[in-house]
Write a protein that holds these residues in place. Structure first.
Motif, PDB file in Angstrom:
ATOM      1  N   PRO A  98       2.927   9.334  -3.513  1.00 59.85           N
ATOM      2  CA  PRO A  98       4.770   9.832  -4.117  1.00 59.85           C
ATOM      3  C   PRO A  98       5.090   8.546  -5.074  1.00 59.85           C
ATOM      4  CG  PRO A  98       5.327  10.424  -2.079  1.00 59.85           C
ATOM      5  CD  PRO A  98       3.627   9.767  -1.547  1.00 59.85           C
ATOM      6  N   SER A  99       4.914   7.230  -4.190  1.00 59.93           N
ATOM      7  CA  SER A  99       4.233   5.801  -5.195  1.00 59.93           C
ATOM      8  C   SER A  99       2.931   4.833  -4.688  1.00 59.93           C
ATOM      9  CB  SER A  99       6.050   5.232  -5.118  1.00 59.93           C
ATOM     10  OG  SER A  99       5.478   3.825  -5.816  1.00 59.93           O
ATOM     11  N   VAL A 100       2.576   4.738  -5.137  1.00 53.75           N
ATOM     12  CA  VAL A 100       1.461   3.782  -5.142  1.00 53.75           C
ATOM     13  C   VAL A 100       1.985   2.691  -5.340  1.00 53.75           C
ATOM     14  CG1 VAL A 100      -0.914   2.561  -5.928  1.00 53.75           C
ATOM     15  CG2 VAL A 100      -0.404   5.346  -6.703  1.00 53.75           C
ATOM     16  N   SER A 101       2.434   1.947  -5.350  1.00 54.29           N
ATOM     17  CA  SER A 101       2.889   0.716  -5.378  1.00 54.29           C
ATOM     18  C   SER A 101       3.679  -0.196  -4.281  1.00 54.29           C
ATOM     19  CB  SER A 101       4.194  -0.056  -6.930  1.00 54.29           C
ATOM     20  OG  SER A 101       4.931   1.257  -6.302  1.00 54.29           O
ATOM     21  N   ALA A 102       5.097   1.358  -3.018  1.00 55.20           N
ATOM     22  CA  ALA A 102       5.628   1.315  -2.316  1.00 55.20           C
ATOM     23  C   ALA A 102       4.589   1.909  -1.270  1.00 55.20           C
ATOM     24  CB  ALA A 102       6.326   2.405  -2.914  1.00 55.20           C
ATOM     25  N   LEU A 103       3.312   2.502  -1.365  1.00 51.65           N
ATOM     26  CA  LEU A 103       2.766   2.231   0.011  1.00 51.65           C
ATOM     27  C   LEU A 103       1.417   0.965  -0.143  1.00 51.65           C
ATOM     28  CD1 LEU A 103       1.150   4.216   2.238  1.00 51.65           C
ATOM     29  CD2 LEU A 103      -0.645   5.140   0.027  1.00 51.65           C
ATOM     30  N   LEU A 104       1.276   0.954  -0.892  1.00 50.01           N
ATOM     31  CA  LEU A 104       0.456  -0.680  -1.584  1.00 50.01           C
ATOM     32  C   LEU A 104       1.858  -1.714  -0.445  1.00 50.01           C
ATOM     33  CD1 LEU A 104      -0.856  -1.365  -4.848  1.00 50.01           C
ATOM     34  CD2 LEU A 104      -1.882  -0.464  -2.480  1.00 50.01           C
ATOM     35  N   ARG A 105       3.105  -1.677  -1.123  1.00 48.86           N
ATOM     36  CA  ARG A 105       3.705  -3.476  -0.055  1.00 48.86           C
ATOM     37  C   ARG A 105       3.832  -2.740   1.425  1.00 48.86           C
ATOM     38  NH1 ARG A 105       7.131  -2.227  -4.854  1.00 48.86           N
ATOM     39  NH2 ARG A 105       8.695  -0.374  -3.770  1.00 48.86           N
ATOM     40  N   ALA A 154      -5.060   0.635   1.791  1.00 48.18           N
ATOM     41  CA  ALA A 154      -3.379   1.096   2.125  1.00 48.18           C
ATOM     42  C   ALA A 154      -3.545   1.665   3.812  1.00 48.18           C
ATOM     43  CB  ALA A 154      -2.344   0.649   1.447  1.00 48.18           C
ATOM     44  N   VAL A 155      -4.273   2.928   3.549  1.00 49.89           N
ATOM     45  CA  VAL A 155      -3.924   3.662   4.849  1.00 49.89           C
ATOM     46  C   VAL A 155      -4.966   3.297   5.535  1.00 49.89           C
ATOM     47  CG1 VAL A 155      -4.993   6.069   5.290  1.00 49.89           C
ATOM     48  CG2 VAL A 155      -3.667   5.637   3.026  1.00 49.89           C
ATOM     49  N   LEU A 156      -6.012   2.927   5.569  1.00 52.94           N
ATOM     50  CA  LEU A 156      -6.528   2.076   6.535  1.00 52.94           C
ATOM     51  C   LEU A 156      -6.089   0.976   7.646  1.00 52.94           C
ATOM     52  CD1 LEU A 156      -9.146   1.699   7.716  1.00 52.94           C
ATOM     53  CD2 LEU A 156     -10.404  -0.039   6.176  1.00 52.94           C
ATOM     54  N   GLU A 157      -4.951  -0.105   6.150  1.00 50.45           N
ATOM     55  CA  GLU A 157      -4.558  -0.819   6.830  1.00 50.45           C
ATOM     56  C   GLU A 157      -3.459  -0.507   8.065  1.00 50.45           C
ATOM     57  OE1 GLU A 157      -4.054  -5.112   7.672  1.00 50.45           O
ATOM     58  OE2 GLU A 157      -5.150  -4.499   6.159  1.00 50.45           O
ATOM     59  N   LEU A 158      -2.371   0.340   7.550  1.00 46.29           N
ATOM     60  CA  LEU A 158      -1.804   0.750   8.215  1.00 46.29           C
ATOM     61  C   LEU A 158      -1.998   1.780   9.693  1.00 46.29           C
ATOM     62  CD1 LEU A 158       0.273   2.370   5.899  1.00 46.29           C
ATOM     63  CD2 LEU A 158       1.432   0.713   6.837  1.00 46.29           C
ATOM     64  N   ALA A 189       1.996  -1.866   3.456  1.00 43.37           N
ATOM     65  CA  ALA A 189       0.210  -1.692   3.791  1.00 43.37           C
ATOM     66  C   ALA A 189       0.372  -3.334   4.276  1.00 43.37           C
ATOM     67  CB  ALA A 189      -0.795  -1.455   3.004  1.00 43.37           C
ATOM     68  N   GLU A 190       0.426  -3.938   2.800  1.00 39.09           N
ATOM     69  CA  GLU A 190       0.900  -5.667   2.830  1.00 39.09           C
ATOM     70  C   GLU A 190       2.051  -6.325   4.047  1.00 39.09           C
ATOM     71  OE1 GLU A 190       1.831  -6.781  -1.554  1.00 39.09           O
ATOM     72  OE2 GLU A 190      -0.716  -6.554  -2.054  1.00 39.09           O
ATOM     73  N   ASN A 191       3.251  -5.883   4.060  1.00 37.93           N
ATOM     74  CA  ASN A 191       3.946  -5.970   5.242  1.00 37.93           C
ATOM     75  C   ASN A 191       2.698  -5.655   6.550  1.00 37.93           C
ATOM     76  OD1 ASN A 191       5.570  -6.803   3.529  1.00 37.93           O
ATOM     77  ND2 ASN A 191       7.125  -5.128   3.517  1.00 37.93           N
ATOM     78  N   ALA A 192       2.368  -4.692   6.723  1.00 38.57           N
ATOM     79  CA  ALA A 192       1.962  -4.407   8.111  1.00 38.57           C
ATOM     80  C   ALA A 192       0.686  -5.682   8.052  1.00 38.57           C
ATOM     81  CB  ALA A 192       1.024  -2.691   8.018  1.00 38.57           C
TER      82      ALA A 192
END
Length: 222
Positions: free
Chosen positions: A110-117, A142-146, A119-122
């Motif tokens: 739904p939101s690329v920017s929200a997903l990137l945030r 991002a998905v791989l990071e999660l 993933a960066e926190n993870a």
């Protein structure tokens, strides 16, 4: 009655001796699976406990909390040997095959920017505080990071920033286990492709149950 009491005392002593022998065998095995000495000691302890329980019942109409049945030592040996053959994949195993479980699940972002945030926190949580962390630059990254943060479990993707779509899971009988060295790191389809001789056992289709659908169901009377 004195003879009966003496028999009870002797039966109880055999339970104690069998329990000590079982403990010694367990310690000696040190966690080894299907250890013969542990199994034999288990059978001896079981049968000693059963014999004491029977004598106590006959003498006083009382029982112990040990809910055991007598085990035939010869039959127990046969079961143990059959189990060993099966564990080694030998003639005792009637089904020495490998099972492959393969899963695919798609997601809408739904939101690329929200997903990137997220993933960066993870990523930041996975490294020491004094180590510099680079940005997450794509949806796939991002998905791989999660997934890495969740030890590869798809449960780590159960976040509001990913909306689950349909998925499926297959169970297949294969003749040989997966050989990762046989595929290039960039090959994302080869490891999942059925090989000659593979047999599909079944397929489970996954359909997401979204909160909006739950609200729709709640508004209807059945």
């Amino acid at each position: 009655m004195s003879d009966q009491n003496a028999e009870l005392d002797a039966a109880l002593e055999r339970v104690v001796e069998a329990a000590r022998a079982h403990l010694a065998a367990v310690k000696a095995a040190a966690g080894r699976i299907d250890d013969d000495d542990v199994w034999q000691a288990y059978v001896d302890l079981n049968n000693a406990s059963f014999a004491y329980d029977e004598k106590l019942l006959d003498a006083f109409g009382e029982v112990t909390p040990w809910d055991v049945e007598s085990i035939d030592p010869d039959e127990a040996d046969q079961r143990f040997l059959a189990g060993e053959a099966g564990a080694d994949g030998g003639a005792g195993d009637a089904y020495p095959q490998v099972i492959s479980v393969r899963q695919r699940r798609d997601y809408r972002v739904p939101s690329v920017s929200a997903l990137l945030r997220v993933a960066e926190n993870a990523r930041k949580n996975a490294v020491p505080e004094d180590e510099e962390v680079g940005p997450v630059e794509s949806v796939g990254e991002a998905v791989l990071e999660l997934l890495q943060a969740g030890d590869g479990s798809l449960a780590s993707l159960d976040v509001p920033e990913l909306e689950p779509l349909d998925g499926l899971l297959t169970v297949t009988e294969v003749e040989a286990p997966l050989d990762l060295e046989a595929f290039d790191d960039a090959d994302g389809s080869g490891p999942f492709a059925p090989a000659e001789g593979d047999q599909l056992v079944g397929r489970l289709d996954e359909h997401p149950f979204l909160p909006d659908e739950e609200d729709d169901h709640a508004g209807h009377n059945h």
